[in-house]
Design an enzyme around this catalytic site. Structure first.
Site, short mmCIF file in Angstrom:
data_model
loop_
_atom_site.label_atom_id
_atom_site.label_comp_id
_atom_site.label_asym_id
_atom_site.label_seq_id
_atom_site.Cartn_x
_atom_site.Cartn_y
_atom_site.Cartn_z
N ASP A 94 0.86 -1.16 0.00
CA ASP A 94 0.00 0.00 0.00
C ASP A 94 0.91 1.22 0.00
OD1 ASP A 94 -2.98 0.97 1.90
OD2 ASP A 94 -2.11 1.69 0.02
N ASP A 268 -7.96 -7.49 0.99
CA ASP A 268 -7.00 -7.62 2.11
C ASP A 268 -7.70 -7.13 3.37
OD1 ASP A 268 -6.49 -4.50 1.55
OD2 ASP A 268 -5.64 -5.02 3.52
N CYS A 306 -13.51 -27.82 9.07
CA CYS A 306 -12.20 -27.32 8.61
C CYS A 306 -11.17 -28.42 8.71
CB CYS A 306 -11.77 -26.12 9.46
SG CYS A 306 -10.20 -25.40 8.95
N CYS A 308 -7.83 -27.89 8.50
CA CYS A 308 -6.50 -27.28 8.67
C CYS A 308 -5.73 -27.95 9.80
CB CYS A 308 -6.63 -25.78 8.92
SG CYS A 308 -6.85 -25.27 10.64
N CYS A 311 -7.27 -27.41 13.30
CA CYS A 311 -8.53 -28.13 13.56
C CYS A 311 -8.32 -29.63 13.61
CB CYS A 311 -9.57 -27.76 12.50
SG CYS A 311 -10.04 -26.03 12.63
N HIS A 337 -5.50 -20.68 11.65
CA HIS A 337 -6.84 -21.15 11.25
C HIS A 337 -7.65 -20.04 10.55
CE1 HIS A 337 -10.93 -22.65 11.24
NE2 HIS A 337 -11.25 -21.46 11.77
N1 LIG Z 1 -4.02 3.67 -0.17
C1 LIG Z 1 -5.22 3.37 0.40
N2 LIG Z 1 -5.29 2.36 1.30
C2 LIG Z 1 -6.48 2.07 1.91
C3 LIG Z 1 -6.53 1.07 2.89
C4 LIG Z 1 -7.75 0.80 3.51
N3 LIG Z 1 -8.06 -0.04 4.54
C5 LIG Z 1 -9.38 0.18 4.77
N4 LIG Z 1 -10.09 -0.39 5.72
C6 LIG Z 1 -9.48 -1.21 6.75
C7 LIG Z 1 -10.52 -1.27 7.80
C8 LIG Z 1 -10.13 -2.10 8.96
C9 LIG Z 1 -9.29 -1.58 9.93
C10 LIG Z 1 -8.99 -2.36 11.06
C11 LIG Z 1 -9.56 -3.64 11.16
C12 LIG Z 1 -9.28 -4.48 12.37
O1 LIG Z 1 -8.45 -4.05 13.20
O2 LIG Z 1 -9.91 -5.56 12.47
C13 LIG Z 1 -10.39 -4.14 10.17
C14 LIG Z 1 -10.70 -3.37 9.05
N5 LIG Z 1 -9.92 1.09 3.93
C15 LIG Z 1 -8.91 1.51 3.13
C16 LIG Z 1 -8.88 2.49 2.15
C17 LIG Z 1 -7.65 2.79 1.54
C18 LIG Z 1 -7.54 3.84 0.57
O3 LIG Z 1 -8.52 4.53 0.22
N6 LIG Z 1 -6.32 4.10 0.04
ZN LIG Z 2 -9.10 -24.84 10.89
#
Ligand SMILES: Nc1nc2cc3nc(NCCc4ccc(C(=O)O)cc4)[nH]c3cc2c(=O)[nH]1
Ligand SMILES: [Zn+2]
Length: 372
Positions: A94, A268, A306, A308, A311, A337
């Protein structure tokens, strides 16, 4: 000649779902695919060998974090990120935009770039589109992301429009600054907030710049899930069919199913590994919070559907014990997992699309998981 090629293999007749393959300098990626997040040159609590065991095909790295620590110059001296972290399969990095806004204390955005204070020691830094390209070129990732502004949820229409137009200008600067084009591909990132007309404008402007792949940014930023799904359904078909589409920061099993249905190829999310470190597992019957006392003498596997390593060899009672004792092994086993479960879900979706039964598969999974 671009480093990244996409081959469309099969389109679902009743939805936007599709199966394809992305060809990169470090290997091929079947799509739809989930990318485990390796922010600081490690997917937390996972050996590279374990990632290969669960069939991870590509992982994420982060420009912002690796620039601050250990420094992209050191990683370049080590021979690049693949060599530094002993991962010889594809890596996507990123660009730093999102992390600057979500992690650093203060940031000042100008046309030139972003000035921010490190979340680690408060030191001042400046990242521009050109600087982001230089860092990602030093890291040597197979897929680089353009430097963009991820507009916060709730931003007004004028701010969102001005921002997406700057993101387009920044994307152009990234393309001009990008070296090493035969070994590293550069994806554009569509912005436009929660406004469909601005999403269309952003997509059209970036398509004119002709990237080998496109991401949907500015989502999974706190908006309601159904708003994200609605924007997904609208925006994804605007993107070229012959290029990969990447939904950034997504997601949970229900979001992955909806994203694939809209035609997304790449995902991701840190959810899988972050939840694991908090002792929560994803299973075919929904989430399992291992701290719950009801698992104290539960000698059954985490998920009886599962196959894996975790599991097949451990019980909920044992995993609960590790979580309660805050043993390092709990993070390792539950992360293993959760990632396996998610990668297997993607494989099952690919097979369902190939056999023209994707919508039936999605319905069955949602029923069993407890979404519907
Ligand atoms: N360059 C760029 N990178 C991004 C990464 C991102 N990641 C997200 N969301 C992640 C949300 C997120 C954050 C934390 C957790 C957790 O801790 O579980 C889960 C989901 N939205 C996103 C938007 C962008 C974007 O516009 N531009
Ligand atoms: Zn598993």
């Amino acid at each position: 000649m671009s480093a990244i090629k996409y081959e469309l293999i099969k389109e679902d007749k009743r939805s936007g779902a599709r199966v394809g393959k992305i060809i990169t300098p470090h290997g091929e990626i079947p799509t739809p695919i989930f990318m485990p997040v390796g922010t600081r040159a490690t997917v937390k609590a996972m050996l590279p060998e374990s990632l290969k065991e669960i069939n991870a095909k590509i992982i994420l790295g982060n420009t912002y974090h690796l620039y601050l620590r250990p420094g992209d110059d050191i990683i370049k001296k080590a021979g690049g990120l693949h060599k530094f972290m002993n991962w010889d399969r594809p890596i996507l990095t990123d660009s730093g935009g999102f992390q600057v806004f979500s992690l650093s204390k203060t940031n000042d955005i100008t046309e030139e770039g972003v000035t921010f204070r490190s979340h680690i020691d408060g030191s001042r830094h400046f990242i521009s589109p050109e600087k982001s390209m230089e860092i990602q070129n030093n890291l040597g990732s197979d897929i680089m992301m353009a430097f963009d502004e991820c507009v916060p949820y709730g931003a007004d229409k004028k701010y969102t429009k001005d921002s997406l137009e700057m993101t387009t200008r920044w994307a152009k600067r990234c393309k001009e600054a990008h070296k090493n084009t035969e070994h590293q591909g550069l994806f554009g990132i569509v912005q436009g907030g929660m406004f469909k007309d601005l999403r269309k404008q952003s997509a059209e402007q970036l398509i004119d710049l002709d990237f080998p792949g496109y991401a949907l940014g500015g989502l999974s930023v706190g908006e309601p899930m159904d708003m994200m799904f609605d924007l997904l359904d609208y925006t994804t078909p605007l993107l070229p069919k012959d290029k990969p589409r990447y939904l950034m920061g997504v997601g949970s099993p229900d979001a992955l199913l909806e994203g694939v249905k809209s035609g997304i190829d790449m995902f991701d999310c840190v959810l899988q590994t972050r939840m694991a470190r908090n002792g929560t597992a994803l299973t075919s019957a929904g989430k399992v919070t291992l701290k719950n006392a009801k698992y104290k003498e539960d000698f059954t596997p985490l998920d009886d559907k599962c196959d894996c390593y975790v599991c097949r060899n451990y019980t909920k009672a044992y995993l609960r014990h590790l979580v309660i004792c805050k043993e390092i092994l709990s993070s390792m086993l539950v992360s293993y997992h959760n990632l396996y479960f998610t990668l297997k879900l993607m494989e099952n979706m690919r097979n369902a699309i190939m056999e023209d039964r994707f919508l039936e598969f999605k319905h069955e999974f949602e029923k069993e998981y407890g979404i519907i």
